[in-house]
Design a protein around this motif. Structure first.
Motif: not given
Ligand code: NAP
Length: 289
Positions: A2-4, A225-229, A256-257
């Motif tokens: 659900t992370l956006t 998950p949670g990386a900075v891209v 983005q998710s």
């Protein structure tokens, strides 16, 4: 998932920095009796290059930097261009010189870049400035990777102790990017076209910088998950209606998710590159006295 991701808004930061530079230039040019000057040299009629050059010149005007740009026909010789660079090297009104790449095939880009005085090397690509970067000494830094670092800093993303993966190893982006991340105390891996299982490497990244030039190369499955891209790629594609559109190397919709932070394309790294060019020109102006 659900992370956006939160957007790393390069456009907004570039506007803020350009307003600050404009104010700095307004004060300095009264003290010094002249504005900073930048010469962007373009050869031939590559439409993408022409658009980048227009952008750079517009940004110069916005912050009060004088443009000494020149546009040469595609058949201009190496000797003619070398003579132009020599004369700009001698010109006291010019603090920065940039050769817009790519050049037509008959020209030797490396030899031309080497003619630029290191203290006027606004793009930070001269061997002296790249050598200073390798040695961790002060110098003019390559604009795109420096812009990425400034964007991370703005969002308080500290690379120290993080796993950083840079995909791409060009002199323009990938290599200086990896060195800047190393300087900021990240543990850095560089991947390229010969890297087997790119996804497995990419998934180790807390900070993933993609500078390849392939649309949709990186999808959500290749991102931790949670990386900075950070998407450096700029690819012009035709959409379903046949209209041209700019996209990066990262599949924005899926990534983005998964990511915690993500740059949009356009509006991410591109405006930062132009801003760092202006900043380098002002830095040269200050150092040249
Ligand atoms: N946003 C900006 O301001 C800005 C500024 C500069 C560039 N760009 C964009 O950034 C992208 C890269 O530019 P560049 O000048 O660095 O390009 P480049 O000189 O063509 O380098 C591309 C790099 O990507 C690697 N590569 C190619 N295919 C790959 C694959 N399938 N998997 C992994 N790595 C692969 C290449 O590996 P090898 O070395 O093994 O060939 C090379 O190191 C382009 O889209 C460019 O338009 C954007």
């Amino acid at each position: 998932m659900t992370l956006t991701a939160q957007l790393l808004d390069g456009k907004a930061l570039a506007q803020k920095m350009q307003a600050e530079l404009a104010e700095q230039v307004r004060v300095l040019q009264v003290q010094r009796g002249r504005p900073p000057g930048l010469a962007v040299l373009m050869v031939g009629d590559n439409p993408a290059s022409a658009a980048y050059v227009r952008n750079k010149e517009r940004a110069c005007t916005n912050v009060g930097i004088a443009s000494f740009g020149k546009h040469f026909p595609a058949d201009t010789t190496q000797t003619e261009l070398e003579a132009v660079i020599q004369s700009l090297n001698q010109d006291d009104r010019v603090d920065g010189i940039l050769v817009q790449l790519p050049l037509p095939d008959h020209l030797n880009a490396v030899a031309l870049l080497n003619q630029i005085l290191p203290e006027k090397d606004a793009d930070g690509l001269h061997p002296t400035n790249l050598g200073r970067l390798v040695r961790g000494e002060a110098g003019l830094r390559s604009c795109t990777p420096a812009g990425v670092m400034r964007l991370l800093q703005e969002y308080e993303i500290d690379p120290k102790g993080k796993q950083a993966v840079v995909i791409g190893r060009s002199i323009l982006v990938g290599k200086p990017q990896a060195l800047l991340l190393l300087e900021a105390n990240a543990t850095v891996t560089i991947a390229h076209s010969k890297t087997p299982d790119l996804g497995a490497i990419a998934r180790t990244a807390d900070i993933l910088i993609v500078a390849v030039g392939r649309p949709l190369l990186i999808t959500a499955e290749q991102v931790k998950p949670g990386a900075v891209v950070v998407d450096v790629g700029m690819n012009r594609i035709l959409d379903e209606t046949g209209k041209g559109r700019l996209v990066g190397d990262v599949d924005f919709n899926s990534v983005q998710s998964v990511a915690s932070f993500l740059t949009p394309v356009p509006g991410g790294v591109g405006p930062m590159t132009v801003t760092m060019l202006l900043q380098n020109t002002v830095q040269s102006y200050l150092q040249r006295g």
